[in-house]
Motif scaffolding. Structure first.
Motif, short mmCIF file in Angstrom:
data_model
loop_
_atom_site.label_atom_id
_atom_site.label_comp_id
_atom_site.label_asym_id
_atom_site.label_seq_id
_atom_site.Cartn_x
_atom_site.Cartn_y
_atom_site.Cartn_z
N GLY A 1 4.65 -3.88 7.17
CA GLY A 1 5.03 -3.02 6.33
C GLY A 1 4.41 -1.81 7.09
O GLY A 1 3.68 -0.98 6.15
N VAL A 2 4.29 -1.56 7.85
CA VAL A 2 3.90 -0.71 8.92
C VAL A 2 5.16 1.00 8.68
O VAL A 2 6.27 0.72 9.26
CB VAL A 2 4.25 -0.52 10.27
N ASP A 3 4.52 2.11 8.22
CA ASP A 3 5.22 3.17 8.40
C ASP A 3 5.56 4.18 9.36
O ASP A 3 6.50 5.02 9.33
CB ASP A 3 4.51 3.76 6.51
N ALA A 4 3.92 4.57 9.83
CA ALA A 4 4.39 5.65 11.62
C ALA A 4 3.24 4.63 12.56
O ALA A 4 2.00 4.24 11.61
CB ALA A 4 3.71 6.35 10.28
N VAL A 5 3.59 5.22 13.57
CA VAL A 5 2.89 4.77 14.99
C VAL A 5 2.47 6.03 14.93
O VAL A 5 3.15 7.10 15.00
CB VAL A 5 3.45 3.87 15.16
N SER A 6 1.16 5.72 16.19
CA SER A 6 0.64 6.87 17.18
C SER A 6 1.38 6.54 18.23
O SER A 6 0.87 5.36 18.80
CB SER A 6 -0.55 7.14 16.87
N LEU A 7 1.73 7.64 19.01
CA LEU A 7 2.35 7.79 19.97
C LEU A 7 1.09 8.11 21.28
O LEU A 7 1.54 7.77 22.89
CB LEU A 7 3.38 8.09 21.02
N ALA A 8 0.15 8.59 20.85
CA ALA A 8 -0.49 9.28 22.02
C ALA A 8 -1.76 8.05 22.36
O ALA A 8 -3.49 8.28 21.24
CB ALA A 8 -1.73 10.00 20.74
N ASN A 9 -2.38 7.86 23.16
CA ASN A 9 -2.47 7.06 23.03
C ASN A 9 -2.29 6.57 25.67
O ASN A 9 -1.46 6.84 26.12
CB ASN A 9 -2.62 4.99 23.18
N ASP A 10 -3.35 5.57 26.20
CA ASP A 10 -3.02 5.87 27.67
C ASP A 10 -2.12 4.47 28.15
O ASP A 10 -1.92 4.40 29.26
CB ASP A 10 -4.78 5.22 27.73
N HIS A 11 -0.99 4.26 26.97
CA HIS A 11 -0.22 2.71 27.52
C HIS A 11 1.12 2.80 27.28
O HIS A 11 2.28 2.48 27.74
CB HIS A 11 -0.94 1.25 27.53
N THR A 12 1.05 4.21 26.66
CA THR A 12 2.53 4.69 25.81
C THR A 12 3.71 5.08 27.38
O THR A 12 4.84 4.43 27.31
CB THR A 12 2.70 5.83 24.91
N ASN A 13 3.36 5.47 28.24
CA ASN A 13 3.84 5.97 29.75
C ASN A 13 4.00 4.64 30.65
O ASN A 13 3.68 4.73 31.74
CB ASN A 13 3.39 6.41 30.30
N ASP A 14 3.20 3.42 30.27
CA ASP A 14 2.96 1.88 31.44
C ASP A 14 4.34 1.91 31.59
O ASP A 14 4.19 1.68 33.09
CB ASP A 14 2.60 0.48 30.52
N PHE A 15 5.39 1.97 31.40
CA PHE A 15 7.04 2.36 32.39
C PHE A 15 7.50 3.38 32.67
O PHE A 15 9.02 3.34 32.52
CB PHE A 15 7.45 1.09 31.31
N GLY A 16 6.77 4.54 32.10
CA GLY A 16 7.63 5.69 32.54
C GLY A 16 8.16 6.01 31.73
O GLY A 16 8.15 6.10 30.74
N GLU A 17 9.57 7.56 31.98
CA GLU A 17 9.53 7.47 30.81
C GLU A 17 10.94 6.86 29.89
O GLU A 17 10.75 7.32 29.02
CB GLU A 17 10.09 9.33 31.52
N GLU A 18 11.46 6.34 30.87
CA GLU A 18 12.63 5.40 30.30
C GLU A 18 11.93 4.13 29.10
O GLU A 18 12.35 4.08 28.12
CB GLU A 18 13.01 4.57 31.65
N GLY A 19 10.62 4.07 30.13
CA GLY A 19 10.14 2.67 28.56
C GLY A 19 9.21 3.87 27.54
O GLY A 19 9.45 3.19 26.37
N TYR A 20 8.93 5.03 27.22
CA TYR A 20 8.64 5.84 26.46
C TYR A 20 9.74 6.10 25.77
O TYR A 20 9.60 5.32 24.52
CB TYR A 20 8.46 7.25 26.49
N ASP B 1 0.42 -1.67 -0.39
CA ASP B 1 0.23 -0.36 0.21
C ASP B 1 1.25 1.35 0.08
O ASP B 1 2.38 1.53 0.34
CB ASP B 1 -0.70 0.38 1.21
N GLU B 2 -0.28 1.87 0.30
CA GLU B 2 0.87 3.76 0.04
C GLU B 2 1.46 3.85 1.08
O GLU B 2 2.28 4.72 1.57
CB GLU B 2 -0.06 4.72 -0.30
N PHE B 3 0.67 3.87 3.02
CA PHE B 3 0.75 4.25 3.54
C PHE B 3 0.45 3.43 4.73
O PHE B 3 -1.01 3.56 4.56
CB PHE B 3 0.30 6.04 3.95
N THR B 4 0.75 2.98 5.50
CA THR B 4 0.38 2.05 6.92
C THR B 4 0.79 2.99 8.30
O THR B 4 1.92 2.33 8.71
CB THR B 4 1.16 0.64 6.90
#
Length: 188
Positions: free
Chosen positions: A62-81, A24-27
């Motif tokens: 084939g994933v081109d880009a992701v969103s980190l705007a959700n409620d689990h990207t900080n589950d392991f604090g700044e170090e995990g992020y 595809d063009e973008f995933t």
């Protein structure tokens, strides 16, 4: 567990759909977890973490880009992020953070601007991002929301109002995730 099933076969998770995403063009997807090899949960309850090498799953799929705007990207604090961002950068996977944007240029030269929101929509921030994405030459603008009531098959009135406002203020497409079930599509 997922780790035992996948092992180091990074192509496994997307194997049955990879022909769609690789050609595809973008995933773009919501990465609702942390990619880190160690760390302590920053909160109790549901916390999600996979090995940092799992960024290779995105590349293989084939994933081109992701969103980190959700409620689990900080589950392991700044170090995990930070580990998550580093793993994505190693695999050349573009990402957008909460209340932020990216402009991604596809292999055929299409410039896609994406503004990512987690729960609360800030119209002013979105308008500023639209102006910047337009200045960077975005051909298409997407407003991505992480929103809605889990397990609800219907969008609530706030989702509908925010989606309409985003379209009225420059978005060509609004995409939402979070309810864990499919919700409807509206042409507005």
């Amino acid at each position: 567990s997922f780790v035992n099933i996948v092992g180091d076969d990074y192509g496994y998770p997307f194997r049955n759909v990879e022909n769609y995403f690789l050609n595809d063009e973008f995933t773009f997807l919501d990465l609702e977890c942390v990619l880190a090899d160690s760390g302590n949960p920053a909160k109790s309850g549901h916390v999600f973490r996979g090995p940092s090498a799992y960024a290779k799953i995105l590349t293989a799929g084939g994933v081109d880009a992701v969103s980190l705007a959700n409620d689990h990207t900080n589950d392991f604090g700044e170090e995990g992020y930070d580990s998550t961002k580093s793993a994505l950068e190693t695999e050349n996977i573009a990402y957008s953070e909460k209340d932020s944007y990216l402009v991604y240029t596809t292999k055929n030269g299409l410039k896609i601007g994406i503004f990512t929101v987690s729960v609360k929509y800030d119209r002013w921030a979105f308008q500023q991002a639209v102006n910047k994405m337009n200045k960077e030459g975005a051909d298409l603008i997407i407003c991505y929301f992480h929103w809605g009531e889990e397990t609800s098959y219907a969008a609530n009135i706030r989702q509908i109002n925010n989606a309409h406002t985003a379209i009225d203020n420059g978005a060509d497409i609004v995409i939402g995730t979070n309810p864990q079930v499919l919700q409807g599509i509206e042409y507005y």
